[in-house]
Design a protein around this motif. Structure first.
Motif, PDB file in Angstrom:
ATOM      1  N   ALA A   1      -2.566  12.715  -9.195  1.00 21.18           N
ATOM      2  CA  ALA A   1      -1.138  13.079  -9.484  1.00 21.18           C
ATOM      3  C   ALA A   1      -0.381  12.846  -8.172  1.00 21.18           C
ATOM      4  O   ALA A   1       0.591  12.568  -8.508  1.00 21.18           O
ATOM      5  N   LEU A   2      -1.053  13.512  -7.280  1.00 22.49           N
ATOM      6  CA  LEU A   2      -0.394  13.328  -5.933  1.00 22.49           C
ATOM      7  C   LEU A   2       0.129  11.961  -5.511  1.00 22.49           C
ATOM      8  O   LEU A   2       1.278  11.791  -5.007  1.00 22.49           O
ATOM      9  N   ASP A   3      -0.873  11.225  -5.830  1.00 12.87           N
ATOM     10  CA  ASP A   3      -0.429   9.547  -5.290  1.00 12.87           C
ATOM     11  C   ASP A   3       0.580   9.209  -6.283  1.00 12.87           C
ATOM     12  O   ASP A   3       1.331   8.356  -5.798  1.00 12.87           O
ATOM     13  N   ALA A   4       0.736   9.312  -7.418  1.00 15.78           N
ATOM     14  CA  ALA A   4       1.817   8.994  -8.430  1.00 15.78           C
ATOM     15  C   ALA A   4       3.176   9.574  -7.993  1.00 15.78           C
ATOM     16  O   ALA A   4       4.316   8.896  -8.233  1.00 15.78           O
TER      17      ALA A   4
ATOM     18  N   ASN B   1      -1.750  18.311   2.636  1.00 12.85           N
ATOM     19  CA  ASN B   1      -2.995  18.441   1.548  1.00 12.85           C
ATOM     20  C   ASN B   1      -3.932  17.409   1.611  1.00 12.85           C
ATOM     21  O   ASN B   1      -5.312  17.523   1.606  1.00 12.85           O
ATOM     22  N   LEU B   2      -3.615  16.213   1.929  1.00 15.64           N
ATOM     23  CA  LEU B   2      -4.332  15.041   1.937  1.00 15.64           C
ATOM     24  C   LEU B   2      -5.062  15.019   3.170  1.00 15.64           C
ATOM     25  O   LEU B   2      -6.350  14.645   3.297  1.00 15.64           O
TER      26      LEU B   2
ATOM     27  N   LEU C   1     -12.860  10.843  -1.054  1.00 15.86           N
ATOM     28  CA  LEU C   1     -12.286  10.321   0.150  1.00 15.86           C
ATOM     29  C   LEU C   1     -11.540   8.879   0.056  1.00 15.86           C
ATOM     30  O   LEU C   1     -10.449   8.692   0.750  1.00 15.86           O
ATOM     31  N   HIS C   2     -12.185   8.059  -0.620  1.00 15.17           N
ATOM     32  CA  HIS C   2     -11.331   6.696  -0.986  1.00 15.17           C
ATOM     33  C   HIS C   2     -10.115   7.075  -1.916  1.00 15.17           C
ATOM     34  O   HIS C   2      -8.980   6.245  -1.296  1.00 15.17           O
ATOM     35  N   ALA C   3      -9.987   7.961  -2.621  1.00  7.15           N
ATOM     36  CA  ALA C   3      -8.547   8.209  -3.327  1.00  7.15           C
ATOM     37  C   ALA C   3      -7.609   8.653  -2.214  1.00  7.15           C
ATOM     38  O   ALA C   3      -6.535   8.353  -2.561  1.00  7.15           O
ATOM     39  N   ILE C   4      -8.215   9.865  -1.508  1.00  3.07           N
ATOM     40  CA  ILE C   4      -7.263  10.375  -0.450  1.00  3.07           C
ATOM     41  C   ILE C   4      -6.899   9.203   0.603  1.00  3.07           C
ATOM     42  O   ILE C   4      -5.609   8.968   0.852  1.00  3.07           O
ATOM     43  N   ALA C   5      -7.810   8.305   0.791  1.00  2.00           N
ATOM     44  CA  ALA C   5      -7.359   7.200   1.836  1.00  2.00           C
ATOM     45  C   ALA C   5      -6.340   6.233   1.058  1.00  2.00           C
ATOM     46  O   ALA C   5      -5.397   5.625   1.940  1.00  2.00           O
ATOM     47  N   LYS C   6      -6.515   5.792  -0.188  1.00  4.24           N
ATOM     48  CA  LYS C   6      -5.266   5.004  -0.666  1.00  4.24           C
ATOM     49  C   LYS C   6      -4.167   5.707  -0.849  1.00  4.24           C
ATOM     50  O   LYS C   6      -2.974   5.081  -0.831  1.00  4.24           O
ATOM     51  N   ALA C   7      -4.027   7.050  -1.070  1.00  2.97           N
ATOM     52  CA  ALA C   7      -2.687   7.864  -1.044  1.00  2.97           C
ATOM     53  C   ALA C   7      -2.150   7.831   0.178  1.00  2.97           C
ATOM     54  O   ALA C   7      -0.981   7.894   0.267  1.00  2.97           O
ATOM     55  N   LEU C   8      -2.724   8.080   1.179  1.00  2.00           N
ATOM     56  CA  LEU C   8      -2.324   7.882   2.734  1.00  2.00           C
ATOM     57  C   LEU C   8      -1.699   6.597   2.987  1.00  2.00           C
ATOM     58  O   LEU C   8      -0.838   6.487   3.696  1.00  2.00           O
ATOM     59  N   GLY C   9      -2.561   5.745   2.547  1.00  2.00           N
ATOM     60  CA  GLY C   9      -2.002   4.222   2.682  1.00  2.00           C
ATOM     61  C   GLY C   9      -0.479   3.870   1.987  1.00  2.00           C
ATOM     62  O   GLY C   9       0.362   3.513   2.685  1.00  2.00           O
ATOM     63  N   LYS C  10      -0.529   4.694   0.635  1.00  2.00           N
ATOM     64  CA  LYS C  10       0.806   4.821  -0.165  1.00  2.00           C
ATOM     65  C   LYS C  10       1.992   5.314   0.674  1.00  2.00           C
ATOM     66  O   LYS C  10       3.021   4.675   0.607  1.00  2.00           O
TER      67      LYS C  10
ATOM     68  N   GLU D   1      -7.292   1.442   5.137  1.00  2.00           N
ATOM     69  CA  GLU D   1      -5.914   1.366   4.319  1.00  2.00           C
ATOM     70  C   GLU D   1      -4.771   1.239   5.012  1.00  2.00           C
ATOM     71  O   GLU D   1      -3.858   0.785   4.682  1.00  2.00           O
ATOM     72  N   LEU D   2      -4.982   2.074   6.297  1.00  2.00           N
ATOM     73  CA  LEU D   2      -3.838   2.130   7.220  1.00  2.00           C
ATOM     74  C   LEU D   2      -3.431   0.666   7.896  1.00  2.00           C
ATOM     75  O   LEU D   2      -2.418   0.282   8.069  1.00  2.00           O
ATOM     76  N   ALA D   3      -4.503   0.211   7.936  1.00  2.00           N
ATOM     77  CA  ALA D   3      -4.834  -1.346   8.789  1.00  2.00           C
ATOM     78  C   ALA D   3      -3.834  -2.151   7.700  1.00  2.00           C
ATOM     79  O   ALA D   3      -3.127  -3.196   7.851  1.00  2.00           O
ATOM     80  N   LYS D   4      -3.949  -2.060   6.294  1.00  2.00           N
ATOM     81  CA  LYS D   4      -3.610  -2.932   5.133  1.00  2.00           C
ATOM     82  C   LYS D   4      -2.110  -2.541   5.232  1.00  2.00           C
ATOM     83  O   LYS D   4      -1.157  -3.387   5.028  1.00  2.00           O
ATOM     84  N   CYS D   5      -1.702  -1.316   5.180  1.00  2.00           N
ATOM     85  CA  CYS D   5      -0.565  -0.716   4.370  1.00  2.00           C
ATOM     86  C   CYS D   5       0.594  -0.609   5.722  1.00  2.00           C
ATOM     87  O   CYS D   5       1.755  -0.807   5.487  1.00  2.00           O
ATOM     88  N   ALA D   6      -0.240  -0.505   7.045  1.00  2.00           N
ATOM     89  CA  ALA D   6       0.847  -0.133   8.100  1.00  2.00           C
ATOM     90  C   ALA D   6       0.296  -0.661   9.434  1.00  2.00           C
ATOM     91  O   ALA D   6      -0.086  -0.287  10.254  1.00  2.00           O
ATOM     92  N   PRO D   7       0.044  -2.175   9.325  1.00  2.00           N
ATOM     93  CA  PRO D   7      -0.353  -3.019  10.395  1.00  2.00           C
ATOM     94  C   PRO D   7       0.412  -2.822  11.699  1.00  2.00           C
ATOM     95  O   PRO D   7      -0.508  -2.941  12.929  1.00  2.00           O
TER      96      PRO D   7
END
Length: 313
Positions: free
Chosen positions: A110-113, A132-133, A147-156, A195-201
């Protein structure tokens, strides 16, 4: 009603929407290293995880759509109250201490969305979501899926320019966690860094790359004369890279899931380095390859599995 739907997977107890038991055949699993990592962890059935993700994703999108409509049509003061109530509910789910992780995963979904949904106070929202993340990464009940879900949200979140400070904080902290002896911290670190390497290189490169050409040149010369040198000299004459300096222990971690995820993170890091300093990557790649081959020599002990994945990547 939306939150009931969001938690519907919990009430079904690991069954599909029609009540039938979960099987690999009725999910259609995708082959990936993360799938292998999930199975290797032994703590979650991957087919069940996929069904849960789909259920959470559908409900979260409905929640996000509903809040987006309210932000446009509801008076500001009333929307603030509704938004605050929704956020409080989501945060309580993220930090639920229930034995199963269904509520926590529903909260993160929900937070990610809601990251891209307009807020009455964008700055406050970014801080609350980030805190919170970030806190969830240190939770004692955190497993791979959480942890994987949180990492995805931080990447977003990293895709939004307002969250630059948060991104840099997480990169620095995760680099520190790479040096710890705790496998759970290493797992959180490599998942987030990937995730951060992918989303914020750009942020990833700037926070991991230490440019000190003269010092590195002297170090490289000394190591060549001494017949060795570690990963600290891996980034060529372009400087050193703190991620590369500390990733090797993660590739040899006792936990298979840490090794697999570390290899994925390494692959993303190398993509960035090859794009930004291709001309100075020969020496680091040779050093990395030598370490990978050394790891593969540990037959039967399992120590070489992670570095083997790194060679594949």
């Amino acid at each position: 009603n939306i939150f009931v739907q969001l938690l519907s997977f919990t009430s079904r107890g690991g069954q599909s929407s029609n009540g039938s038991p979960v099987t690999v055949a009725n999910v259609g699993l995708e082959s990936s290293s993360l799938a292998s990592a999930t199975l290797a962890s032994g703590s979650v059935d991957y087919s069940t995880s996929i069904l849960r993700q789909r259920a959470n994703h559908a409900a979260s999108l409905e929640l996000a759509s509903f809040l987006r409509v309210l932000s446009n049509e509801m008076p500001h003061d009333k929307f603030v109250a509704v938004e605050s109530e929704v956020y409080s509910k989501i945060f309580s789910l993220v930090h639920s201490k229930a034995a199963r992780g269904d509520e926590r995963l529903a909260g993160v979904a929900a937070l990610d969305a809601l990251i891209s949904v307009p807020s009455s106070d964008e700055e406050k929202k970014a801080i609350r979501f980030g805190n919170n993340l970030s806190h969830g990464l240190k939770a004692p009940y955190a497993d791979f899926e959480f942890l994987h879900a949180i990492a995805k949200a931080l990447g977003k979140m990293s895709l939004r320019s307002a969250n630059v400070d948060r991104v840099e904080f997480e990169i620095v902290r995760c680099l520190e966690w790479l040096r710890t002896d705790r496998s759970d911290r290493k797992l959180a670190a490599v998942l987030v860094l990937r995730e951060l390497a992918k989303c914020a290189p750009t942020a990833f490169y700037s926070k991991t790359h230490n440019v000190n050409v003269q010092h590195h040149a002297a170090t490289a010369a000394g190591s060549s004369g001494g017949g060795g040198g570690g990963l600290a000299t891996m980034a060529g004459l372009g400087g050193t890279n703190e991620f590369l300096d500390n990733i090797l222990p993660c590739l040899r971690d006792p936990q298979p899931i840490v090794r697999v995820c570390a290899a994925d993170a390494l692959a993303e890091c190398l993509k960035i380095l090859m794009e930004r300093q291709r001309g100075s990557m020969t020496a680091p790649l040779c050093t990395l390859y030598a370490n990978m081959m050394e790891g593969l020599e540990y037959h039967g002990s399992g120590d070489g599995q992670g570095v083997g994945n790194a060679v594949d990547d």
